[in-house]
Design a protein around this motif. Structure first.
Motif, PDB file in Angstrom:
ATOM      1  N   SER A   1      -0.455   4.542   2.449  1.00 34.59           N
ATOM      2  CA  SER A   1      -0.836   4.878   1.073  1.00 34.59           C
ATOM      3  C   SER A   1       0.291   5.658   0.410  1.00 34.59           C
ATOM      4  N   ILE A   2       0.257   5.661  -0.925  1.00 32.16           N
ATOM      5  CA  ILE A   2       1.231   6.426  -1.700  1.00 32.16           C
ATOM      6  C   ILE A   2       0.471   7.163  -2.800  1.00 32.16           C
TER       7      ILE A   2
ATOM      8  N   VAL B   1       9.084  -1.533  -3.543  1.00 36.22           N
ATOM      9  CA  VAL B   1       7.968  -2.393  -3.943  1.00 36.22           C
ATOM     10  C   VAL B   1       6.645  -1.637  -3.824  1.00 36.22           C
ATOM     11  N   ALA B   2       6.506  -0.848  -2.770  1.00 38.64           N
ATOM     12  CA  ALA B   2       5.267  -0.089  -2.579  1.00 38.64           C
ATOM     13  C   ALA B   2       5.079   0.943  -3.687  1.00 38.64           C
ATOM     14  N   ILE B   3       6.151   1.612  -4.079  1.00 41.67           N
ATOM     15  CA  ILE B   3       6.072   2.591  -5.175  1.00 41.67           C
ATOM     16  C   ILE B   3       5.744   1.883  -6.484  1.00 41.67           C
TER      17      ILE B   3
ATOM     18  N   VAL C   1       6.371  12.952  -2.031  1.00 46.17           N
ATOM     19  CA  VAL C   1       5.610  12.124  -2.983  1.00 46.17           C
ATOM     20  C   VAL C   1       4.107  12.310  -2.833  1.00 46.17           C
ATOM     21  N   PRO C   2       3.438  12.174  -1.699  1.00 46.62           N
ATOM     22  CA  PRO C   2       3.931  11.705  -0.413  1.00 46.62           C
ATOM     23  C   PRO C   2       3.689  10.205  -0.200  1.00 46.62           C
ATOM     24  N   VAL C   3       4.595   9.623   0.634  1.00 48.26           N
ATOM     25  CA  VAL C   3       4.412   8.261   1.139  1.00 48.26           C
ATOM     26  C   VAL C   3       3.828   8.417   2.542  1.00 48.26           C
ATOM     27  N   ARG C   4       2.560   8.059   2.709  1.00 49.52           N
ATOM     28  CA  ARG C   4       1.906   8.253   4.006  1.00 49.52           C
ATOM     29  C   ARG C   4       2.039   6.983   4.851  1.00 49.52           C
TER      30      ARG C   4
END
Length: 431
Positions: free
Chosen positions: A119-120, A162-164, A104-107
């Motif tokens: 962060s995303i 939820v974060a996305i 994605v990245p999902v950091r």
């Protein structure tokens, strides 16, 4: 057209037939004109299976190197379910693509097995959505600054979803699960517990932290911080249920605190069974004594919940606190070996590993007096002894013997009018 994030739990993804039904449900939303991002968990039982294999091989001492590999292993469960869902969606005639957390990245930070999202970058997702594709993103995982795979801990797919949704500024995040919403309490304890049509984020956060298993607490914290509208609903309704009906189903977790919500003095009752109480008796009543005791516990990464310090008598006092039952023996040993010897003669440690915590939660408690006394009176009438009490603006919690927890929950559920028309009157605060 709305941008909606769907999250499906492990039970919903538990077989190829269930995955096919998820694909059909998603297709229904897409054909209605919505952009859809899906965050699936691993298939039911898969993460446990993988970690059990690792347990047969890993050494007695679990190092960061071992934790790194456990994350790399556990992340494959979500990768498999995401790819399978993408295939099922293509079989339904939809364009689809699956991304791992690191694509994605999902950091995240580097806390293996319990990483936190930093962060995303939603650009890859947005590009695919613009091409008309359904985007599937593996839940539960991400990547740290050194490009290591990390996982967010059990239940982390809720947090991922939820974060996305927050990163994409989605219109809503739908959490599909094996229950059809948030109930006033656990229906397995109170058969006539009621499903709530809506609940405030504050109330949901309290319920999640106090033992409700519907949503992972970190996902609720994330939703509250970024104001992501959440809805909890069932994935076991027929996939072809009318879309408008499905969109209104379940429980909406919202920031809107309308008058109807305020009228419900108590919205829900939560409980935890796996608590233990520890008391340090006869400690010197001097500044810093609480830190001397609890600081050592915190340094051992043991989480403390309810804390009570008694009044001083002859220069001595008692300090009681609760920990999870799994940390009980370790905490006792720590205090006896490292803390008590420094506190002087006459200090001792006692404990009770068989206690539970029962809590009432409701934003209506802000504008009503007498809520706590109603709780205490109800428990008194059932001969349930209260050992510890803690309160906040919208919750009151009590610690009681574990054997009384179900009796306490049922009696409080009735007392606050959650299972019928009869309510013990709680007078409204003046002014």
């Amino acid at each position: 057209m709305a941008l909606i994030v769907h999250k499906y739990g492990g039970t919903s993804m538990g077989s190829t037939e269930r995955i096919r039904n998820v694909a059909r449900r998603v297709a229904k939303w897409v054909k209605a004109g919505h952009q859809i991002v899906v965050v699936p968990s691993a298939m039911s039982g898969e993460t446990n299976r993988l970690l059990a294999l690792a347990a047969e091989l890993e050494p007695a001492q679990r190092t960061d190197g071992i934790r790194r590999e456990l994350d790399a292993l556990a992340a494959t469960g979500e990768q498999a379910s995401s790819a399978l869902l993408a295939i099922a969606l293509q079989a339904e005639g939809l364009g689809s693509i699956s991304f791992t957390g690191w694509q994605v990245p999902v950091r995240t930070d580097s806390s293996y097995t319990k990483a936190r999202i930093e962060s995303i970058d939603g650009e890859n997702i947005r590009q695919q959505l613009q091409q008309g594709k359904v985007v599937i993103v593996t839940g539960f995982q991400g990547i740290d600054a050194d490009h290591n795979i990390t996982t967010l801990g059990r239940g982390g797919s809720d947090t991922s979803a939820v974060a996305i949704a927050a990163a994409l500024q989605a219109d809503e995040c739908l959490i599909y699960t094996d229950v059809d919403g948030v109930y006033t309490t656990d229906p397995r304890v109170v058969a006539n517990a009621k499903r709530l049509k809506s609940i405030s984020f504050e109330e949901m956060l309290e319920l999640a932290s106090l033992g409700s298993k519907v949503l992972q607490i970190r996902s609720v914290e994330f939703a509250g911080k970024y104001r992501v509208p959440l809805r909890v609903l069932s994935s076991f309704t027929p996939w072809d249920i009318d879309l408008a009906e499905e969109a209104r189903s379940g429980t909406l977790i919202t920031f809107e605190e309308d008058e109807k919500m305020e009228k419900a003095v108590v919205s829900g009752i939560a409980f935890t069974r796996d608590e233990a109480k520890i008391s340090v008796l006869g400690v010197p009543d001097t500044p810093g004594i609480a830190y001397q005791i609890l600081g050592a516990v915190a340094d051992a990464n043991i989480e403390v919940d309810v804390i009570i310090q008694n009044l001083s008598k002859d220069g001595k006092t008692d300090l009681s606190f609760t920990v999870t039952r799994g940390d009980y023996e370790r905490t006792l040993q720590l205090l006896q070996d490292k803390v008590v010897p420094k506190l002087g003669e006459g200090t001792k440690v006692v404990g009770n590993p068989n206690i539970s915590k029962v809590s009432i939660v409701g934003i209506g408690m802000r504008s009503h007096s007498g809520v706590a006394s109603t709780m205490f009176r109800t428990l008194s009438q059932e001969n349930v002894n209260i050992q510890m009490i803690t309160t906040s603006e919208i919750k009151t919690s009590v610690v009681i013997d574990e054997k009384y927890v179900e009796l306490a929950v049922r009696s409080l559920h009735t007392a606050f009018g959650l299972d019928g028309d009869t309510r013990i009157e709680v007078p409204q605060r003046n002014g």
